[in-house]
Scaffold this motif. Sequence first.
Motif, PDB file in Angstrom:
ATOM      1  N   LEU A 174      46.819  33.167  42.270  1.00 57.72           N
ATOM      2  CA  LEU A 174      45.674  34.064  42.231  1.00 57.72           C
ATOM      3  C   LEU A 174      45.642  34.932  43.478  1.00 57.72           C
ATOM      4  N   PHE A 175      45.467  36.236  43.287  1.00 61.55           N
ATOM      5  CA  PHE A 175      45.290  37.186  44.372  1.00 61.55           C
ATOM      6  C   PHE A 175      43.823  37.606  44.397  1.00 61.55           C
ATOM      7  N   VAL A 176      43.192  37.465  45.535  1.00 63.89           N
ATOM      8  CA  VAL A 176      41.772  37.767  45.691  1.00 63.89           C
ATOM      9  C   VAL A 176      41.607  38.798  46.799  1.00 63.89           C
ATOM     10  N   SER A 177      41.063  39.970  46.464  1.00 62.30           N
ATOM     11  CA  SER A 177      40.784  40.971  47.488  1.00 62.30           C
ATOM     12  C   SER A 177      39.301  40.940  47.824  1.00 62.30           C
ATOM     13  N   ILE A 185      46.090  32.457  46.512  1.00 59.09           N
ATOM     14  CA  ILE A 185      45.836  31.038  46.232  1.00 59.09           C
ATOM     15  C   ILE A 185      46.920  30.530  45.294  1.00 59.09           C
ATOM     16  N   ASN A 186      47.747  29.635  45.804  1.00 57.36           N
ATOM     17  CA  ASN A 186      48.840  29.040  45.037  1.00 57.36           C
ATOM     18  C   ASN A 186      48.650  27.523  45.075  1.00 57.36           C
ATOM     19  N   GLY A 187      48.061  26.976  44.013  1.00 52.00           N
ATOM     20  CA  GLY A 187      47.724  25.558  44.008  1.00 52.00           C
ATOM     21  C   GLY A 187      46.668  25.277  45.059  1.00 52.00           C
ATOM     22  N   SER A 188      46.956  24.379  45.965  1.00 53.52           N
ATOM     23  CA  SER A 188      46.019  24.035  47.032  1.00 53.52           C
ATOM     24  C   SER A 188      46.244  24.852  48.307  1.00 53.52           C
ATOM     25  N   GLU A 189      47.247  25.727  48.269  1.00 52.56           N
ATOM     26  CA  GLU A 189      47.572  26.509  49.458  1.00 52.56           C
ATOM     27  C   GLU A 189      46.878  27.874  49.417  1.00 52.56           C
ATOM     28  N   TRP A 190      46.098  28.168  50.446  1.00 55.59           N
ATOM     29  CA  TRP A 190      45.401  29.446  50.572  1.00 55.59           C
ATOM     30  C   TRP A 190      46.007  30.195  51.764  1.00 55.59           C
ATOM     31  N   THR A 191      46.428  31.426  51.537  1.00 55.72           N
ATOM     32  CA  THR A 191      46.984  32.250  52.610  1.00 55.72           C
ATOM     33  C   THR A 191      46.244  33.575  52.632  1.00 55.72           C
ATOM     34  N   SER A 192      45.719  33.956  53.803  1.00 52.46           N
ATOM     35  CA  SER A 192      44.927  35.179  53.903  1.00 52.46           C
ATOM     36  C   SER A 192      45.580  36.193  54.828  1.00 52.46           C
ATOM     37  N   TYR A 193      45.355  37.482  54.516  1.00 55.26           N
ATOM     38  CA  TYR A 193      45.881  38.591  55.296  1.00 55.26           C
ATOM     39  C   TYR A 193      44.766  39.597  55.539  1.00 55.26           C
ATOM     40  N   ASN A 194      44.833  40.272  56.677  1.00 54.99           N
ATOM     41  CA  ASN A 194      43.877  41.317  57.008  1.00 54.99           C
ATOM     42  C   ASN A 194      44.601  42.660  56.943  1.00 54.99           C
ATOM     43  N   PHE A 195      44.292  43.473  55.922  1.00 52.30           N
ATOM     44  CA  PHE A 195      44.983  44.746  55.753  1.00 52.30           C
ATOM     45  C   PHE A 195      44.643  45.738  56.854  1.00 52.30           C
ATOM     46  N   SER A 196      43.440  45.627  57.438  1.00 49.61           N
ATOM     47  CA  SER A 196      43.095  46.512  58.551  1.00 49.61           C
ATOM     48  C   SER A 196      43.978  46.249  59.755  1.00 49.61           C
ATOM     49  N   THR A 197      44.417  45.005  59.905  1.00 47.84           N
ATOM     50  CA  THR A 197      45.318  44.654  61.002  1.00 47.84           C
ATOM     51  C   THR A 197      46.764  44.971  60.666  1.00 47.84           C
ATOM     52  N   LEU A 198      47.168  44.678  59.430  1.00 45.97           N
ATOM     53  CA  LEU A 198      48.557  44.904  59.024  1.00 45.97           C
ATOM     54  C   LEU A 198      48.889  46.379  58.872  1.00 45.97           C
ATOM     55  N   PHE A 199      47.925  47.186  58.424  1.00 44.91           N
ATOM     56  CA  PHE A 199      48.226  48.573  58.082  1.00 44.91           C
ATOM     57  C   PHE A 199      47.359  49.558  58.873  1.00 44.91           C
ATOM     58  N   GLU A 200      46.112  49.700  58.508  1.00 47.83           N
ATOM     59  CA  GLU A 200      45.233  50.656  59.173  1.00 47.83           C
ATOM     60  C   GLU A 200      43.797  50.185  58.985  1.00 47.83           C
ATOM     61  N   PHE A 201      42.962  50.426  59.980  1.00 51.14           N
ATOM     62  CA  PHE A 201      41.558  50.039  59.874  1.00 51.14           C
ATOM     63  C   PHE A 201      40.934  50.707  58.643  1.00 51.14           C
ATOM     64  N   GLY A 202      40.221  49.932  57.852  1.00 44.45           N
ATOM     65  CA  GLY A 202      39.574  50.463  56.661  1.00 44.45           C
ATOM     66  C   GLY A 202      40.432  50.463  55.418  1.00 44.45           C
ATOM     67  N   THR A 203      41.586  49.748  55.449  1.00 48.19           N
ATOM     68  CA  THR A 203      42.438  49.670  54.267  1.00 48.19           C
ATOM     69  C   THR A 203      41.831  48.671  53.281  1.00 48.19           C
ATOM     70  N   ARG A 204      40.787  49.116  52.633  1.00 52.81           N
ATOM     71  CA  ARG A 204      40.061  48.283  51.673  1.00 52.81           C
ATOM     72  C   ARG A 204      40.763  48.316  50.316  1.00 52.81           C
ATOM     73  N   VAL A 205      40.929  47.158  49.718  1.00 52.22           N
ATOM     74  CA  VAL A 205      41.564  47.066  48.407  1.00 52.22           C
ATOM     75  C   VAL A 205      40.518  47.318  47.326  1.00 52.22           C
ATOM     76  N   ASN A 206      40.765  48.347  46.503  1.00 51.90           N
ATOM     77  CA  ASN A 206      39.862  48.653  45.392  1.00 51.90           C
ATOM     78  C   ASN A 206      40.292  47.968  44.096  1.00 51.90           C
ATOM     79  N   GLU A 207      41.607  47.984  43.825  1.00 51.87           N
ATOM     80  CA  GLU A 207      42.104  47.339  42.609  1.00 51.87           C
ATOM     81  C   GLU A 207      43.526  46.860  42.834  1.00 51.87           C
ATOM     82  N   MET A 208      43.892  45.793  42.119  1.00 52.58           N
ATOM     83  CA  MET A 208      45.247  45.256  42.162  1.00 52.58           C
ATOM     84  C   MET A 208      45.865  45.308  40.771  1.00 52.58           C
ATOM     85  N   PHE A 209      47.200  45.342  40.741  1.00 59.52           N
ATOM     86  CA  PHE A 209      47.916  45.342  39.468  1.00 59.52           C
ATOM     87  C   PHE A 209      49.171  44.495  39.606  1.00 59.52           C
TER      88      PHE A 209
END
Length: 363
Positions: A174-177, A185-209
Amino acid sequence: MKNRLPILFLMIMSTSAMSQTMTAHLDIPGSSTWPFLWDIEQDTEGNLYVSSEIGQLHKKSNGQWETFNLNLPAFDNDVRGIAIDDNGVIWAGTESGLVSIENGTISLFNSANSDLPFDYVRGVQAYGDKLWLQLPSNGLVLKEGENYTHYLSTNSELPSDDVSDIKVTEDGTLFVSAIDKLTIINGSEWTSYNFSTLFEFGTRVNEMFVDHNQDVWFATKKGVIKYHKATDSFEDLRVTYGPNNYTAINYTPRRELWLGELFEGVHYFDPFGNGYYYDGNTTPAPSQVFDFIYYQDTLRVVGNIGTTVTGLTLEFEDLDGDGFGSNLDCNEMDPAINPGAMEVPYNGVDEDCNPNTYDDDLD
């Protein structure tokens, strides 16, 4: 012969590109007056489902529309996300709770008759006997049978309760923005990322495909990001596809990318990276696109021309007469070069427009 992405019907527009014309089609079930339509899904039999803001879910089967009135309260009847589970049950997230349609029977699950913690359900994803529910500003819910597990930033690794989209891959990941945060979320493992840190401040995810390779594409406020499942890595495509506020995204098995830009129109990129833009403010293209779906070489769009369900068709000139339009033919000046041609090894020419076989010519 022209290569087409057929879709619904009527209305023509074009861009400055001489080799390509877009046609927008309206397919309106029952009436010419139409509210916003938010989500679009298709089952394994090809039936089309569309949700509306006036308490209705529409099904198109064998060319005919059928409307399900979900009997929701008059002021809380917005129908948003749609999911279809392995048993063919239709699930819809609404302002008044979670609705199921099974063998024509409509059932409503809400905070009064179930353990659903809040009534407003926006997104729904089905996997096996599980349902994942997106609650606006109230986190994430996992429904397993009659059991509901509520995940918040205070009781889980969810970085924010403001969940904007959820998508599940074919292996159940499961991908959760949530604003500019992403949690995988893969089974019991949760891994989180901050797109504002990885890319640019304000990189808000509107939709995923999730595409046919199970890679995940992100339409963000700052452009396009892609997650490669095989390498567990992100690719920054904001320069490639422009730093626009994209709210809808679809990548087809024919390597075509569709993007909806908020209040502006539709962007299309063909398999060779050529980009086309259809201004929703000056042509009858949708200026708001809420969702795309691609099924059996057909792209369908939930958007607005005024307030309608919209389909898009692209027609491409076949300048060299070899049966392939310019969206698929890598050389429109030579009829011997096209996706149907036989590749001749080691001659330095890409006869079949396939970069994988062309690599052999360079060995």
